[in-house]
Structures are given as structure tokens and as C-alpha cells.
Design an enzyme around this catalytic site. Structure first.
Site, PDB file in Angstrom:
ATOM      1  CG  HIS A 112      -1.651  -1.251   1.484  1.00  0.00           C
ATOM      2  ND1 HIS A 112      -2.781  -1.568   0.786  1.00  0.00           N
ATOM      3  CD2 HIS A 112      -1.419  -2.284   2.323  1.00  0.00           C
ATOM      4  CE1 HIS A 112      -3.242  -2.746   1.204  1.00  0.00           C
ATOM      5  NE2 HIS A 112      -2.429  -3.202   2.128  1.00  0.00           N
ATOM      6  CG  HIS A 170      -1.648 -10.210   6.252  1.00  0.00           C
ATOM      7  ND1 HIS A 170      -0.410  -9.642   6.481  1.00  0.00           N
ATOM      8  CD2 HIS A 170      -2.452  -9.209   5.817  1.00  0.00           C
ATOM      9  CE1 HIS A 170      -0.480  -8.341   6.195  1.00  0.00           C
ATOM     10  NE2 HIS A 170      -1.691  -8.068   5.785  1.00  0.00           N
ATOM     11  CG  HIS A 219      -9.887  -4.353   2.150  1.00  0.00           C
ATOM     12  ND1 HIS A 219     -10.109  -4.766   3.441  1.00  0.00           N
ATOM     13  CD2 HIS A 219      -8.817  -3.524   2.189  1.00  0.00           C
ATOM     14  CE1 HIS A 219      -9.199  -4.203   4.234  1.00  0.00           C
ATOM     15  NE2 HIS A 219      -8.419  -3.448   3.500  1.00  0.00           N
ATOM     16  CG  ASP A 272       0.887  -4.935   4.502  1.00  0.00           C
ATOM     17  OD1 ASP A 272       0.184  -4.094   3.935  1.00  0.00           O
ATOM     18  OD2 ASP A 272       0.461  -5.623   5.444  1.00  0.00           O
ATOM     19  NE  ARG A 274     -11.783  -5.185   8.473  1.00  0.00           N
ATOM     20  CZ  ARG A 274     -10.506  -5.508   8.289  1.00  0.00           C
ATOM     21  NH1 ARG A 274     -10.045  -6.670   8.693  1.00  0.00           N
ATOM     22  NH2 ARG A 274      -9.687  -4.673   7.681  1.00  0.00           N
TER      23      ARG A 274
HETATM   24 ZN   LIG Z   1      -2.326  -5.030   3.157  1.00  0.00          ZN
END
Ligand SMILES: [Zn+2]
Length: 482
Positions: free
Chosen positions: A71, A309, A245, A360, A248
Site C-alpha cells: 500500500h 497474511h 479487500h 505491505d 469485512r
Molecule cells: Zn495489506
């Protein structure tokens, strides 16, 4: 056109347990055309005399490193979130403050500097998990892909390849709470509207953007290899993939829309998975199953998918990831920084999961650090050593990372592959006396001296040839943190 030639003091060739000495590497039009170990040459110096036109690469030359999860704007947070206690969720509030300040111009400046820092670290390709789509209150820009276009431009100017993972982000919680405050700019309303915008972006990139050529018009015959999806062109430098994403942020009944988009286009599909135990608990409460199971039930897992992750999967989740051919991108320095926990790297590998690496949140940008953390974290958990061979760490940082981003013709020093060459000095205070095979346990990003991307020199003598990286980082970060 005469080929470019390099003479590597050591080069790490595919399927070798350790580097090979004195390797002549030749490339034309951005592709490797010959790899010749100079066995029988007396010394590297003797080789140079014979091969006067070859550029000498002292130290260890690796294939291009792939940063499979980024990101870019999180780079502005480095060193700014350590004042107090807290966890992932409190860190996220600080991250949202920066997100709220960005516009297409400041995003371009920040991403260009961050990607140039990556180039300095030997990263030749980045996967940008991009969800900062719209204006601060959620209103689309005149070009609804203005923010994505800024990232394409940033990577092009920084000289590295980009897989732009256009991210579907619709809700704030697993039970469908709407986006509020700074999250509003992430959302497209529903997955169909997201798909329309992602298609427009992909079509634009396919037609015009990011296909900057490496020079010349034709590749020599006999070097054809399929690229990931073919959509970036033979020597194109940008691919558009997509992302969910997290469980969630995309309602279960809309997951298949994102997965279908990736299937139709043969594009990579990424998803944040089980970074937090709280995410698992909320998913179980809402859907009666784990996030991995929910994603599998809606067609999101599979060989083109990378779960990012996977820090807190159940044993059944690990099996499911392996059985579906899903890859996992580990981000150990971020997981460490955010107090997320330690992912089950060895168990994932044994289940057949291809492991890749990402920086990340960019607490550091150093794939040597990410790679060794995979082994060292496993040691802390098990109190035993020797879980991953150096060649496995190399594969995670190179060929597996490129494959995770849809570039199946990169990440190896091999004929037909893209000519990405990353040279690490073996004479710094950190690396002097270290055997070349030990580089992943000794070197840092600061030891990278030369970076060639698609046959073009991007970094020489440890300096980026186009970007004053520290100055641009400072300016770009000041602009969004004041
Ligand atoms: Zn991420």
C-alpha cells in the site's frame, strides 16, 4: 541490435541450491538470451579481459525481487505510529488520517518516491493493493480511475513493473455496516459498479498505459515464453489484477462478482485473509465459518488467488489453501510492526502453498529482511532452526512473487525471462566474509548496488538514476502529514 552483456561475479541460477561463480548473462530487447557459467575461466578478472564489452557485476547477482503486497501511501506512516500502545486497529486510525489527505497529485508524488525506494532495494515489480479510489467524501473524480492512473505513472517513473490490484471495498464490517468517514473514498457502492470501474482501468492500461516498450520492435526468435496473462504485452510493464479487500469489506453474496472478473480476464486475485483473530471471530459469528472457508464457498480461492497474511488460519484453512492451489503472501515485517502474530509459514509450504513476500505497510522496504524473517519467526515459534533452505527464501522473494503478480516470465536468471538483475555487494561491513549462499541472512536493502529492470539500468552504484529518493520521500511525506 547487439546484446547487452554482464559478467556476474556470482549469480543465483534457477534450481541451484547456491550461487554459481563467473556467469556471463546476455540480454536483448529486455529478455535474457544467454546464461553462460564461465567454468574453466581462471578468475573473474581473467573473464573480464576476454569479455571487454561486458559490464562487470561484482558481488552476488539475483533475479529481480518481487514485492507482492504494497500500500504505497502507508510509506508516510513509517516512524509515526510508535509513540504509544495500541494494535492494528489503533494504527489503522492513523493510516486513515493520511488516506484522507491524498489526491491524485500527492498520491503520484508519494508513490513515485516509495516505488523508487523499492527499486533501490532491488524490487523490480510491485503488487499495489489499491483501494483509495475516490475523493475524500466518496465522490468519484472526473476520471474515476485518477488515483489508479497516478500509481501507474508512479511505477513507470520509478522504473519498476506494477501489478495494480484494483480492490473492491464496500462495507466496514463483516455484517455489512456502511463505510463512513475516511473509508467512504474506498467504496464503489456495490460489486457491479466496482467491476465497471475496474474494467475501464484494465481496458485503458491494456490500450495505452504501462506498456512502455523496452526498445526495439521484435524479440529474437526462440525466446518466446508466455507472460502471465498476456495482457501487458511482451515487454509491457503494468498488469491490472483485482482484490477483495477482506471478508469485512465485501459482502458474501458479492464475492463471486470479483472472482468472476479475475477468471474472465485471467488476472491475479488477491485478498487480505485472517490477519487478525477479531476478523475470524466476526466472520464465524456472521457466517458460521472461517474467512478462508467463506472465500472458498464463493469461488475466491484457487490457483490464480493469493491470500495476504494468513496469519491466523485454522488447520483446516491451511489444508484448504493448499488443496485449492491458493498462494500466500507473507508480510513478516508488517505483521511484526502491527503486533499481528506469526503466520504458519512452514505448515503452509508443506500443504503445497506457494509463498511470496510483501512489505505491505512499508515499516521497512527490504525483501532480504522479509525473507529471513520467514525462517527466523519460525525459529522463535518452534525453538528450532533450519525450516527454510536459502534457495526457498530466494524463490519466495523472486519467482514465486512474480507469479503471484501474474508475471510468469520473470524472477529467474534464465533464457527467455525478463532481464531483471539485482546485484548485492559482498564487500560491505554487513556482507564482507559472508559466503554468497548466506546473503539472505546478512545483506540489507542498502547493499543493493545495481538494478536492471527489463534490460534497463534503473539503479547504479547504489543510486537511482532518475529519482532523488530521500529528497522526494521527504517532500511527498511532508505534504500529506502536516
Ligand atoms: Zn495489506
Amino acid at each position: 541490435m547487439t546484446p547487452t552483456r554482464w559478467l556476474a561475479e556470482y549469480a543465483w541460477l534457477p534450481d541451484r541450491a547456491e550461487p554459481t561463480a563467473d556467469v556471463l548473462i546476455e540480454a536483448e530487447d529486455g529478455r535474457i538470451t544467454a546464461v553462460t557459467p564461465l567454468t574453466g575461466a581462471d578468475t573473474p578478472t581473467a573473464g573480464v579481459e576476454v569479455l571487454g564489452d561486458a559490464t562487470r557485476l561484482p558481488g552476488l547477482t539475483l533475479p529481480g525481487l518481487a514485492n507482492a503486497h504494497s500500500h504505497a501511501f502507508h510509506r508516510a506512516l513509517r516512524g509515526r505510529t510508535h509513540g504509544g500502545r495500541g494494535d492494528f486497529w489503533t494504527w489503522r486510525n492513523v493510516m486513515y488520517d493520511v488516506a484522507a489527505r491524498l489526491n491524485p497529485d500527492s498520491y503520484l508524488a508519494l508513490a513515485r518516491a516509495a516505488y523508487a525506494e523499492m527499486a533501490l532495494a532491488g524490487i523490480t515489480c510491485v503488487g499495489e493493493f489499491h483501494y483509495l479510489h475516490h475523493g475524500p467524501d466518496g465522490t468519484p473524480y472526473a476520471d474515476p480511475n485518477a488515483m489508479g492512473a497516478a500509481l501507474v505513472e508512479a511505477a513507470t517513473q520509478a522504473g519498476i513493473r506494477l501489478t495494480l490490484l484494483d480492490t473492491c471495498y464496500l462495507t466496514a464490517t463483516v455484517d455489512g455496516e456502511p463505510l463512513t468517514g475516511p473509508q467512504r473514498r474506498f467504496g464503489d457502492g456495490d460489486a457491479l459498479r466496482w467491476a465497471d470501474r475496474a474494467s475501464a482501468l484494465a481496458d485503458t492500461v491494456e490500450r495505452t498505459g504501462g506498456t512502455e516498450r523496452t526498445g526495439g520492435t521484435e524479440r529474437p526468435s526462440g525466446t518466446e515464453r508466455p507472460s502471465g496473462t498476456g495482457r501487458a504485452g511482451e515487454t509491457g510493464r503494468v498488469l491490472v489484477g483485482v482484490a477483495v479487500h477482506s471478508v469485512r469489506a465485501v459482502p458474501a453474496e458479492q464475492l463471486a462478482t470479483v472472482a468472476g472478473w479475475a477468471d474472465r480476464r485471467g488476472a491475479p486475485l488477491h485478498v487480505h485473509l485472517s490477519e487478525q483473530p477479531a476478523e475470524n471471530d466476526a466472520c464465524r459469528a456472521a457466517h458460521g465459518r472461517t474467512p478462508a472457508r467463506l472465500l472458498a464457498d464463493h469461488g475466491v480461492l484457487g490457483p490464480g488467488t493469493v491470500a495476504v497474511h494468513a496469519t491466523h488460519p485454522t488447520s483446516a484453512d491451511v489444508t484448504l489453501l493448499g488443496d485449492t492451489g491458493t498462494g500466500v503472501c507473507l508480510c513478516p515485517t508488517t505483521e511484526r510492526d502491527l503486533a499481528d502474530g506469526i503466520g504458519p509459514a512452514r505448515r503452509l509450504a508443506e500443504a503445497g502453498v506457494a509463498l511470496s513476500l510483501g512489505s505491505d505497510s512499508h515499516a521497512v522496504i527490504d525483501l532480504f529482511e522479509e525473507a529471513r524473517a520467514v525462517e527466523l519467526d519460525e525459529r522463535l515459534r518452534t525453538r528450532r532452526r533450519g525450516h527454510f533452505a536459502p534457495a526457498e527464501l530466494l524463490a519466495a522473494a523472486t519467482v514465486a512473487g512474480h507469479a503471484a503478480l501474474g508475471w510468469r516470465d520473470a524472477g529467474r536468471i534464465a533464457v527467455g525471462d525478463r532481464a531483471d538483475l539485482v546485484t548485492v555487494r559482498l564487500d560491505s561491513a554487513r556482507t564482507a566474509g559472508v559466503p554468497p549462499v548466506g546473503a539472505f541472512f546478512a545483506a540489507t536493502a542498502a547493499d543493493v548496488t545495481s538494478v536492471v529492470v527489463d534490460g534497463r539500468q534503473v539503479v547504479a552504484d547504489g543510486r537511482h538514476l532518475r529519482v532523488d529518493v530521500p529528497r522526494e520521500l521527504r517532500t511527498a511525506i511532508e505534504a500529506v502529514t502536516r
